[in-house]
Every structure is written in C-alpha cells, then in structure tokens.
Design a protein around this motif. Structure first.
Motif, PDB file in Angstrom:
ATOM      1  N   ILE A 154       0.842  -1.207   0.000  1.00 28.51           N
ATOM      2  CA  ILE A 154       0.000   0.000   0.000  1.00 28.51           C
ATOM      3  C   ILE A 154       0.875   1.254   0.000  1.00 28.51           C
ATOM      4  O   ILE A 154       0.615   2.216  -0.739  1.00 28.51           O
ATOM      5  CB  ILE A 154      -0.945  -0.006   1.215  1.00 28.51           C
ATOM      6  N   LEU A 155       1.938   1.234   0.805  1.00 28.41           N
ATOM      7  CA  LEU A 155       2.842   2.381   0.840  1.00 28.41           C
ATOM      8  C   LEU A 155       3.576   2.549  -0.492  1.00 28.41           C
ATOM      9  O   LEU A 155       3.777   3.677  -0.958  1.00 28.41           O
ATOM     10  CB  LEU A 155       3.853   2.200   1.981  1.00 28.41           C
ATOM     11  N   ALA A 156       3.975   1.435  -1.110  1.00 28.22           N
ATOM     12  CA  ALA A 156       4.661   1.502  -2.405  1.00 28.22           C
ATOM     13  C   ALA A 156       3.745   2.079  -3.469  1.00 28.22           C
ATOM     14  O   ALA A 156       4.168   2.915  -4.292  1.00 28.22           O
ATOM     15  CB  ALA A 156       5.134   0.108  -2.815  1.00 28.22           C
ATOM     16  N   LEU A 157       2.489   1.654  -3.454  1.00 25.81           N
ATOM     17  CA  LEU A 157       1.542   2.166  -4.436  1.00 25.81           C
ATOM     18  C   LEU A 157       1.301   3.659  -4.222  1.00 25.81           C
ATOM     19  O   LEU A 157       1.247   4.437  -5.186  1.00 25.81           O
ATOM     20  CB  LEU A 157       0.226   1.391  -4.331  1.00 25.81           C
ATOM     21  N   TYR A 158       1.183   4.051  -2.962  1.00 25.29           N
ATOM     22  CA  TYR A 158       1.008   5.480  -2.667  1.00 25.29           C
ATOM     23  C   TYR A 158       2.223   6.273  -3.140  1.00 25.29           C
ATOM     24  O   TYR A 158       2.088   7.336  -3.755  1.00 25.29           O
ATOM     25  CB  TYR A 158       0.796   5.678  -1.165  1.00 25.29           C
ATOM     26  N   TRP A 159       3.409   5.764  -2.867  1.00 25.23           N
ATOM     27  CA  TRP A 159       4.636   6.454  -3.255  1.00 25.23           C
ATOM     28  C   TRP A 159       4.770   6.537  -4.772  1.00 25.23           C
ATOM     29  O   TRP A 159       5.179   7.566  -5.326  1.00 25.23           O
ATOM     30  CB  TRP A 159       5.846   5.742  -2.663  1.00 25.23           C
ATOM     31  N   ALA A 160       4.386   5.451  -5.457  1.00 25.28           N
ATOM     32  CA  ALA A 160       4.484   5.422  -6.920  1.00 25.28           C
ATOM     33  C   ALA A 160       3.534   6.423  -7.571  1.00 25.28           C
ATOM     34  O   ALA A 160       3.842   7.001  -8.615  1.00 25.28           O
ATOM     35  CB  ALA A 160       4.189   4.018  -7.433  1.00 25.28           C
ATOM     36  N   THR A 161       2.390   6.645  -6.947  1.00 21.05           N
ATOM     37  CA  THR A 161       1.408   7.566  -7.539  1.00 21.05           C
ATOM     38  C   THR A 161       1.692   9.034  -7.212  1.00 21.05           C
ATOM     39  O   THR A 161       1.113   9.917  -7.853  1.00 21.05           O
ATOM     40  CB  THR A 161      -0.023   7.219  -7.059  1.00 21.05           C
ATOM     41  N   ARG A 162       2.553   9.283  -6.243  1.00 22.41           N
ATOM     42  CA  ARG A 162       2.794  10.664  -5.797  1.00 22.41           C
ATOM     43  C   ARG A 162       3.298  11.565  -6.923  1.00 22.41           C
ATOM     44  O   ARG A 162       2.883  12.696  -7.060  1.00 22.41           O
ATOM     45  CB  ARG A 162       3.795  10.699  -4.637  1.00 22.41           C
ATOM     46  N   LYS A 163       4.211  11.063  -7.725  1.00 25.66           N
ATOM     47  CA  LYS A 163       4.786  11.864  -8.812  1.00 25.66           C
ATOM     48  C   LYS A 163       4.456  11.217 -10.155  1.00 25.66           C
ATOM     49  O   LYS A 163       5.341  10.981 -10.984  1.00 25.66           O
ATOM     50  CB  LYS A 163       6.297  11.995  -8.631  1.00 25.66           C
ATOM     51  N   SER A 164       3.194  10.921 -10.326  1.00 21.84           N
ATOM     52  CA  SER A 164       2.761  10.283 -11.567  1.00 21.84           C
ATOM     53  C   SER A 164       1.511  10.972 -12.089  1.00 21.84           C
ATOM     54  O   SER A 164       1.028  11.945 -11.497  1.00 21.84           O
ATOM     55  CB  SER A 164       2.472   8.794 -11.322  1.00 21.84           C
ATOM     56  N   HIS A 165       0.987  10.447 -13.182  1.00 20.24           N
ATOM     57  CA  HIS A 165      -0.235  11.000 -13.765  1.00 20.24           C
ATOM     58  C   HIS A 165      -1.486  10.360 -13.148  1.00 20.24           C
ATOM     59  O   HIS A 165      -2.605  10.673 -13.577  1.00 20.24           O
ATOM     60  CB  HIS A 165      -0.246  10.748 -15.277  1.00 20.24           C
ATOM     61  N   VAL A 166      -1.293   9.483 -12.180  1.00 20.40           N
ATOM     62  CA  VAL A 166      -2.404   8.722 -11.600  1.00 20.40           C
ATOM     63  C   VAL A 166      -2.477   9.012 -10.105  1.00 20.40           C
ATOM     64  O   VAL A 166      -1.460   8.982  -9.413  1.00 20.40           O
ATOM     65  CB  VAL A 166      -2.204   7.205 -11.819  1.00 20.40           C
ATOM     66  N   HIS A 167      -3.647   9.300  -9.597  1.00 18.43           N
ATOM     67  CA  HIS A 167      -3.831   9.521  -8.169  1.00 18.43           C
ATOM     68  C   HIS A 167      -4.062   8.190  -7.453  1.00 18.43           C
ATOM     69  O   HIS A 167      -4.614   7.242  -8.021  1.00 18.43           O
ATOM     70  CB  HIS A 167      -5.021  10.451  -7.914  1.00 18.43           C
ATOM     71  N   PHE A 168      -3.654   8.135  -6.203  1.00 20.39           N
ATOM     72  CA  PHE A 168      -3.786   6.911  -5.407  1.00 20.39           C
ATOM     73  C   PHE A 168      -5.232   6.415  -5.370  1.00 20.39           C
ATOM     74  O   PHE A 168      -5.503   5.230  -5.573  1.00 20.39           O
ATOM     75  CB  PHE A 168      -3.271   7.162  -3.986  1.00 20.39           C
ATOM     76  N   PHE A 169      -6.168   7.324  -5.135  1.00 20.06           N
ATOM     77  CA  PHE A 169      -7.565   6.900  -5.019  1.00 20.06           C
ATOM     78  C   PHE A 169      -8.192   6.569  -6.379  1.00 20.06           C
ATOM     79  O   PHE A 169      -9.227   5.903  -6.427  1.00 20.06           O
ATOM     80  CB  PHE A 169      -8.380   7.945  -4.261  1.00 20.06           C
ATOM     81  N   ASP A 170      -7.559   7.003  -7.468  1.00 19.04           N
ATOM     82  CA  ASP A 170      -7.980   6.522  -8.786  1.00 19.04           C
ATOM     83  C   ASP A 170      -7.752   5.014  -8.876  1.00 19.04           C
ATOM     84  O   ASP A 170      -8.583   4.270  -9.398  1.00 19.04           O
ATOM     85  CB  ASP A 170      -7.175   7.210  -9.901  1.00 19.04           C
ATOM     86  N   VAL A 171      -6.604   4.589  -8.363  1.00 23.51           N
ATOM     87  CA  VAL A 171      -6.268   3.164  -8.376  1.00 23.51           C
ATOM     88  C   VAL A 171      -7.242   2.382  -7.505  1.00 23.51           C
ATOM     89  O   VAL A 171      -7.738   1.326  -7.895  1.00 23.51           O
ATOM     90  CB  VAL A 171      -4.817   2.945  -7.895  1.00 23.51           C
TER      91      VAL A 171
END
Length: 222
Positions: A154-171
């Motif tokens: 969960i933390l990795a996914l949050y970290w990966a989305t921080r500087k991306s075109h996708v928001h965590f809650f989109d996932v």
C-alpha cells in the motif's frame, strides 16, 4: 514446516505467475510512450489495471475459499496444513495479484531507481516481520508476511502515484469492483460449503467453481 510454507506460497503466487511477464512486456512500452500525455496515460493505466484485476482477484478469492479442496486435489491430503497457511497469506495474495501496479508506474515514468530503493526497504521490513512471526510457528510466519507485505505494498503504491499521472484513489476506485465482487462471491461459496462439507472433495470443488463463477459475474455485471 518449510515444505508446507513453500507449497502455500506457491499457491499464493499462482495467479500472477500466469500474467506477470506477458503483461510487463506489453504495458511498460505502451505506458512509456504515453508519459508525456497525462490524460491518455492515466486512462490506459487504470483501464488495464481494472481489466487484469477482474481476472487475478477472483482467482485469489476462489483459492482462499477452496484451499482445502485445491491442496487435497493437487498435492494430496498429506499437505493439508498448507491450506491453513495459505489462508493466513490471503491478504498478501490479494496484493500480489496486482503486484505490478506500482511497478508499471515506477518503470514507465523512469523511476526505476526509486523502485529499487523501495524494494530494498520492503525486503528489510519483511525479514523483520518474518523473524517476529517465527515465535508463533508457521502460521505466525504466514501472518507476519501477510501483514508486512500488505502494508509495504500500500505504501509503495502510494509512493508510486505521488509523482505520476495517476492519483492513489484513482487506483483504489479502479480495483473496487473486482475486490467487492470477489469478496461477495467468496462469501457465497463459504455459505454453500457449510451444507456440502461431507461430500466428496471433487464434488465440493466443482460446486464451488459453479457457485463462485455465477456469483462473481452476477455481481460484476449488476
């Protein structure tokens, strides 16, 4: 005990072993080409994630509710303890079934170095969890692996989305249908299982497949 854990872990990773390599070879180049087009990147990523989870998540849920039957049929009754271990590993199995989600983001957006650092950190946390779990036997090890892997994922996914075109809650939203439908279908199988627990293992397994399939697609299509 190590053999039991190995068999249970093999069952845990079964769904993603079938999809990981071919998906990686398709998704990474496709997403990399879209990294300068945020909207298209986001849509493509979320649609692909949702589509794959529609297959991998129900597989994990079905393996969870039919673990006794699957182990008995594939491995034999002498490995019956592996079913119990797998159930402790089930939360990690769910995240393993979508383990590619943060990796697609890290690699396609040129952040492989960040992924490497995160992998090392996660490995250290999981080793610590493993050592703590040993105090409670093989089920304790499975539970600790499940807790630490789930938390780090969960933390990795949050970290990966921080500087991306996708928001965590989109996932999260893109996975909701697969997750909820899988859970409801698994609950239906558990209820049916109470009434046919004395039947032959092969008959139970076939009934479980039918019930789970009908319920899962029923919930998905509603």
């Amino acid at each position: 005990l190590l053999g039991v854990y190995t068999k249970a872990y093999a069952l845990l990773t079964l769904p993603m072993h079938q999809f990981d390599a071919p998906l990686h070879s398709i998704m990474i180049p496709a997403l990399s080409r879209l990294q300068d087009e945020p909207k298209q990147y986001r849509n493509y990523y979320l649609k692909a994630l949702a589509a794959v989870s529609l297959v991998t998540m129900p597989l994990v849920a079905f393996l969870f509710v039919s673990a006794d039957e699957v182990v008995d049929i594939l491995l034999g009754s002498q490995w019956s303890q592996a079913a119990s271990v797998f159930r402790y590993l089930a939360p990690a199995a769910f995240f393993t079934s979508i383990g590619f989600a943060p990796r697609w983001l890290f690699i396609s957006l040129g952040r492989a170095g960040t992924q490497f650092v995160w992998t090392l950190l996660s490995a250290g946390v999981m080793v610590d969890g493993f050592l703590i779990g040993v105090n409670w036997g093989i089920n304790g090890v499975a539970a600790s692996v499940s807790i630490t892997y789930s938390a780090m994922y969960i933390l990795a996914l949050y970290w990966a989305t921080r500087k991306s075109h996708v928001h965590f809650f989109d996932v999260v939203r893109s996975l909701a249908l697969s997750f909820i439908s899988s859970m409801l279908a698994a609950m239906a199988v558990m209820i049916v299982g109470r009434f046919i627990s004395k039947y032959h293992v092969f008959l139970r397994f076939i009934v479980y497949i039918i019930v789970f399939t009908l319920c899962y697609f029923g919930f998905v299509l509603v």
